[in-house]
Design an enzyme around this catalytic site. Structure first.
Site, PDB file in Angstrom:
ATOM      1  N   HIS A 121      -7.755  47.447  39.856  1.00  0.00           N
ATOM      2  CA  HIS A 121      -8.459  48.297  41.355  1.00  0.00           C
ATOM      3  C   HIS A 121      -9.295  48.671  41.044  1.00  0.00           C
ATOM      4  O   HIS A 121      -9.642  49.639  42.501  1.00  0.00           O
ATOM      5  CB  HIS A 121      -7.392  49.179  41.482  1.00  0.00           C
ATOM      6  CG  HIS A 121      -5.625  48.651  41.090  1.00  0.00           C
ATOM      7  ND1 HIS A 121      -4.271  49.135  41.418  1.00  0.00           N
ATOM      8  CD2 HIS A 121      -5.469  46.990  42.031  1.00  0.00           C
ATOM      9  CE1 HIS A 121      -3.476  48.696  41.746  1.00  0.00           C
ATOM     10  NE2 HIS A 121      -3.711  47.871  41.833  1.00  0.00           N
ATOM     11  N   SER A 192       4.914  51.942  37.557  1.00  0.00           N
ATOM     12  CA  SER A 192       5.943  52.353  38.073  1.00  0.00           C
ATOM     13  C   SER A 192       6.536  50.864  38.857  1.00  0.00           C
ATOM     14  O   SER A 192       7.110  50.622  39.204  1.00  0.00           O
ATOM     15  CB  SER A 192       5.979  53.053  39.282  1.00  0.00           C
ATOM     16  OG  SER A 192       4.582  53.403  40.115  1.00  0.00           O
ATOM     17  N   PRO A 217       8.291  56.704  30.079  1.00  0.00           N
ATOM     18  CA  PRO A 217       9.624  57.845  29.700  1.00  0.00           C
ATOM     19  C   PRO A 217      10.915  57.086  30.595  1.00  0.00           C
ATOM     20  O   PRO A 217      11.767  57.631  30.374  1.00  0.00           O
ATOM     21  CB  PRO A 217       9.055  59.225  30.321  1.00  0.00           C
ATOM     22  CG  PRO A 217       7.764  58.687  30.055  1.00  0.00           C
ATOM     23  CD  PRO A 217       7.904  58.030  30.759  1.00  0.00           C
TER      24      PRO A 217
HETATM   25  C1  BV8 Z   1      -3.135  42.952  48.183  1.00  0.00           C
HETATM   26  C2  BV8 Z   1      -6.429  51.923  43.945  1.00  0.00           C
HETATM   27  C3  BV8 Z   1      -3.521  40.777  49.299  1.00  0.00           C
HETATM   28  C4  BV8 Z   1      -6.876  53.394  44.896  1.00  0.00           C
HETATM   29  C5  BV8 Z   1      -4.391  51.479  44.762  1.00  0.00           C
HETATM   30  C6  BV8 Z   1       4.574  45.619  50.934  1.00  0.00           C
HETATM   31  C7  BV8 Z   1       6.051  44.479  50.073  1.00  0.00           C
HETATM   32  C8  BV8 Z   1       4.624  44.714  48.660  1.00  0.00           C
HETATM   33  C9  BV8 Z   1       3.853  44.457  49.117  1.00  0.00           C
HETATM   34  C10 BV8 Z   1       2.956  44.977  49.825  1.00  0.00           C
HETATM   35  C11 BV8 Z   1       3.546  45.203  50.987  1.00  0.00           C
HETATM   36  N1  BV8 Z   1       3.289  45.438  52.110  1.00  0.00           N
HETATM   37  C12 BV8 Z   1       1.787  45.435  51.499  1.00  0.00           C
HETATM   38  C13 BV8 Z   1       1.584  45.243  50.320  1.00  0.00           C
HETATM   39  C14 BV8 Z   1       0.174  44.989  49.118  1.00  0.00           C
HETATM   40  C15 BV8 Z   1       0.406  46.268  48.619  1.00  0.00           C
HETATM   41  C16 BV8 Z   1       0.651  46.450  47.466  1.00  0.00           C
HETATM   42  O1  BV8 Z   1       1.596  46.584  47.199  1.00  0.00           O
HETATM   43  N2  BV8 Z   1       2.143  47.794  48.355  1.00  0.00           N
HETATM   44  C17 BV8 Z   1       3.209  48.681  47.821  1.00  0.00           C
HETATM   45  C18 BV8 Z   1       2.955  50.065  48.315  1.00  0.00           C
HETATM   46  C19 BV8 Z   1       4.171  48.260  48.356  1.00  0.00           C
HETATM   47  N3  BV8 Z   1      -0.772  45.616  47.476  1.00  0.00           N
HETATM   48  C20 BV8 Z   1      -1.997  45.758  47.872  1.00  0.00           C
HETATM   49  O2  BV8 Z   1      -1.939  46.013  49.068  1.00  0.00           O
HETATM   50  C21 BV8 Z   1      -2.674  45.401  47.102  1.00  0.00           C
HETATM   51  N4  BV8 Z   1      -4.039  44.265  47.696  1.00  0.00           N
HETATM   52  O3  BV8 Z   1      -2.316  43.555  48.029  1.00  0.00           O
HETATM   53  O4  BV8 Z   1      -4.230  42.647  49.108  1.00  0.00           O
HETATM   54  C22 BV8 Z   1      -3.593  40.635  50.803  1.00  0.00           C
HETATM   55  C23 BV8 Z   1      -5.588  41.066  51.017  1.00  0.00           C
HETATM   56  C24 BV8 Z   1      -5.528  41.067  52.216  1.00  0.00           C
HETATM   57  C25 BV8 Z   1      -5.479  39.752  53.093  1.00  0.00           C
HETATM   58  C26 BV8 Z   1      -4.385  39.511  52.164  1.00  0.00           C
HETATM   59  C27 BV8 Z   1      -3.472  39.451  51.144  1.00  0.00           C
HETATM   60  C28 BV8 Z   1      -4.169  46.311  46.225  1.00  0.00           C
HETATM   61  C29 BV8 Z   1      -3.244  47.102  45.272  1.00  0.00           C
HETATM   62  C30 BV8 Z   1      -4.452  48.147  45.848  1.00  0.00           C
HETATM   63  C31 BV8 Z   1      -3.986  49.391  46.133  1.00  0.00           C
HETATM   64  N5  BV8 Z   1      -5.098  50.618  44.987  1.00  0.00           N
HETATM   65  N6  BV8 Z   1      -5.578  52.280  43.744  1.00  0.00           N
HETATM   66  C32 BV8 Z   1      -6.820  54.522  44.402  1.00  0.00           C
HETATM   67  O5  BV8 Z   1      -6.689  54.931  43.382  1.00  0.00           O
HETATM   68  O6  BV8 Z   1      -7.019  55.230  45.570  1.00  0.00           O
HETATM   69  S1  BV8 Z   1      -3.280  51.308  44.060  1.00  0.00           S
HETATM   70  C33 BV8 Z   1      -2.528  52.731  43.006  1.00  0.00           C
HETATM   71  O7  BV8 Z   1      -1.270  52.328  42.429  1.00  0.00           O
HETATM   72  C34 BV8 Z   1      -3.200  53.365  41.576  1.00  0.00           C
HETATM   73  O8  BV8 Z   1      -4.245  51.378  41.455  1.00  0.00           O
HETATM   74  C35 BV8 Z   1      -1.956  52.631  40.605  1.00  0.00           C
HETATM   75  O9  BV8 Z   1      -2.938  52.329  39.339  1.00  0.00           O
HETATM   76  C36 BV8 Z   1      -1.473  51.721  41.552  1.00  0.00           C
HETATM   77  C37 BV8 Z   1      -0.283  52.039  41.157  1.00  0.00           C
HETATM   78  O10 BV8 Z   1      -0.042  52.720  40.077  1.00  0.00           O
HETATM   79  P1  BV8 Z   1       1.399  52.763  38.872  1.00  0.00           P
HETATM   80  O11 BV8 Z   1      -0.561  52.641  38.172  1.00  0.00           O
HETATM   81  O12 BV8 Z   1       2.100  52.287  38.348  1.00  0.00           O
HETATM   82  O13 BV8 Z   1       0.882  54.142  38.667  1.00  0.00           O
HETATM   83  P2  BV8 Z   1       2.640  55.674  39.208  1.00  0.00           P
HETATM   84  O14 BV8 Z   1       2.486  56.712  39.538  1.00  0.00           O
HETATM   85  O15 BV8 Z   1       3.215  54.766  40.377  1.00  0.00           O
HETATM   86  O16 BV8 Z   1       3.320  54.932  38.120  1.00  0.00           O
HETATM   87  C38 BV8 Z   1       3.626  55.829  36.813  1.00  0.00           C
HETATM   88  C39 BV8 Z   1       4.689  55.371  36.468  1.00  0.00           C
HETATM   89  O17 BV8 Z   1       3.876  55.961  34.456  1.00  0.00           O
HETATM   90  C40 BV8 Z   1       5.519  56.038  36.442  1.00  0.00           C
HETATM   91  O18 BV8 Z   1       6.328  54.946  36.489  1.00  0.00           O
HETATM   92  C41 BV8 Z   1       5.891  57.018  35.618  1.00  0.00           C
HETATM   93  O19 BV8 Z   1       6.963  57.454  35.172  1.00  0.00           O
HETATM   94  C42 BV8 Z   1       5.581  56.353  34.489  1.00  0.00           C
HETATM   95  N7  BV8 Z   1       4.325  58.078  33.185  1.00  0.00           N
HETATM   96  C43 BV8 Z   1       4.576  59.347  33.786  1.00  0.00           C
HETATM   97  N8  BV8 Z   1       3.409  59.489  32.551  1.00  0.00           N
HETATM   98  C44 BV8 Z   1       3.439  59.123  31.359  1.00  0.00           C
HETATM   99  C45 BV8 Z   1       4.392  57.636  32.284  1.00  0.00           C
HETATM  100  N9  BV8 Z   1       4.669  56.699  30.767  1.00  0.00           N
HETATM  101  C46 BV8 Z   1       4.180  56.222  30.175  1.00  0.00           C
HETATM  102  N10 BV8 Z   1       3.028  57.446  29.619  1.00  0.00           N
HETATM  103  C47 BV8 Z   1       3.418  58.981  30.211  1.00  0.00           C
HETATM  104  N11 BV8 Z   1       3.100  60.208  29.868  1.00  0.00           N
END
Ligand code: BV8
Ligand code: ZN
Length: 251
Positions: A121, A192, A217
């Site tokens: 990303h 996640s 966790p």
């Molecule tokens: C793309 C950068 C193709 C910017 C980010 C409908 C269904 C499915 C998919 C889609 C849909 N509609 C759209 C899509 C595609 C979309 C997507 O997946 N959307 C999701 C929300 C449904 N994806 C995209 O758009 C991607 N591109 O598909 O392109 C395409 C494009 C053009 C034309 C044709 C095709 C691009 C995705 C990238 C987006 N950018 N970030 C910024 O940061 O500002 S995403 C963002 O989410 C971050 O990068 C982050 O890293 C990422 C994932 O989140 P996590 O890292 O998992 O963080 P989260 O908070 O969610 O979870 C944390 C976890 O840690 C939790 O589980 C928690 O329990 C745990 N935790 C907490 N503390 C701890 C811990 N674990 C261990 N130790 C701890 N101490």
């Protein structure tokens, strides 16, 4: 002895593994003081991600998006890698082939010493022109809320992260997929697994016959596909795994 259930099975798999791959998410940086996205007090509790982390969001409200990234840059600039980051950097030296595939944009893996990293990303440190793509190489002061113009075309400067709806960097994604397909053991740590296509990597690994371990966790949408889940934080679990593996293999 550690609090990791079935640690022996995990150590057996790692002791005989040639190729190991690891997907990390925002949870790995949580213990460095960087909020995750989807946890209750997360970054996106306040903001709508599509509004801010997207080209449309940037085009319709450049200053809001710029300020949001500046706020995140200043927080990240104060943060240090935690024990989880350092354990991951150490793991890289313990296997013939270790691929770190991160969704994180904070570059704490690099600061902790990890080398073989695929950034799916992008990163929040580098910037480029939204209009012509020219890299913007000047330092940006996170306190400065003035958006500098592109040196080449006068256009709008943006952080070099991958926004929703944008393609991931082809090389990093291809390498990440190959690592997931070919590894003996795959870790999904601190994610996640909600964001595609990164979230597909642990599934590709499981479908390709790897032993898949989740360190988080709380359970996630991919937990049912894991061979082992470790319900601990990354900074708790990873140093234990590294220490016990060193004892077992003397590596
Ligand atoms: C793309 C950068 C193709 C910017 C980010 C409908 C269904 C499915 C998919 C889609 C849909 N509609 C759209 C899509 C595609 C979309 C997507 O997946 N959307 C999701 C929300 C449904 N994806 C995209 O758009 C991607 N591109 O598909 O392109 C395409 C494009 C053009 C034309 C044709 C095709 C691009 C995705 C990238 C987006 N950018 N970030 C910024 O940061 O500002 S995403 C963002 O989410 C971050 O990068 C982050 O890293 C990422 C994932 O989140 P996590 O890292 O998992 O963080 P989260 O908070 O969610 O979870 C944390 C976890 O840690 C939790 O589980 C928690 O329990 C745990 N935790 C907490 N503390 C701890 C811990 N674990 C261990 N130790 C701890 N101490
Ligand atoms: Zn430009």
């Amino acid at each position: 002895m550690s609090r990791i259930k079935n640690l022996d099975i995990i150590l057996d798999k790692l002791a005989s593994a040639k190729k190991v791959a690891m997907l990390t998410g925002a949870g790995v940086s949580a213990e460095s003081g960087i909020k995750t996205f989807r946890d209750p007090d997360g970054l996106w509790a306040k903001f709508n991600p599509a509004e801010l982390a997207s080209a449309d969001g940037f085009m319709s409200n450049q200053q809001l998006v710029w300020d949001w990234y500046q706020e995140r840059r200043s927080i990240i600039s104060e943060c240090k890698p935690n024990a989880g980051h350092y354990a991951i950097a150490e793991m890289e030296t313990m296997f013939e082939d270790f691929a770190l595939i991160t969704q994180n944009i904070d570059r704490l893996h690099q600061t902790a010493g990890s080398k073989n990293i695929y950034e799916l990303h992008g990163n929040i440190v580098e910037n480029h022109c939204f209009d012509c793509g020219e890299p913007f190489l000047e330092d940006i002061n996170p306190q400065d809320n003035k958006m500098p113009p592109c040196k080449k075309c006068g256009g709008r400067i943006r952080p070099s992260v991958v926004w929703f709806g944008e393609m991931l960097p082809e090389y990093d994604l291809t390498q990440g997929i190959t690592a997931a397909e070919e590894c003996d053991v795959f870790f999904s740590v601190g994610t996640s697994a909600e964001v595609f296509p990164a979230s597909n990597l642990p599934i590709i690994a499981a479908d390709s016959g790897a032993f898949v371990i989740e360190i988080n966790p709380t359970s996630t949408v991919i937990s049912p596909r894991m061979n082992k889940v470790i319900r601990m934080t990354s900074a708790q679990a990873l140093p234990i795994i590294v220490e016990e593996l060193r004892k077992r293999t003397g590596k």
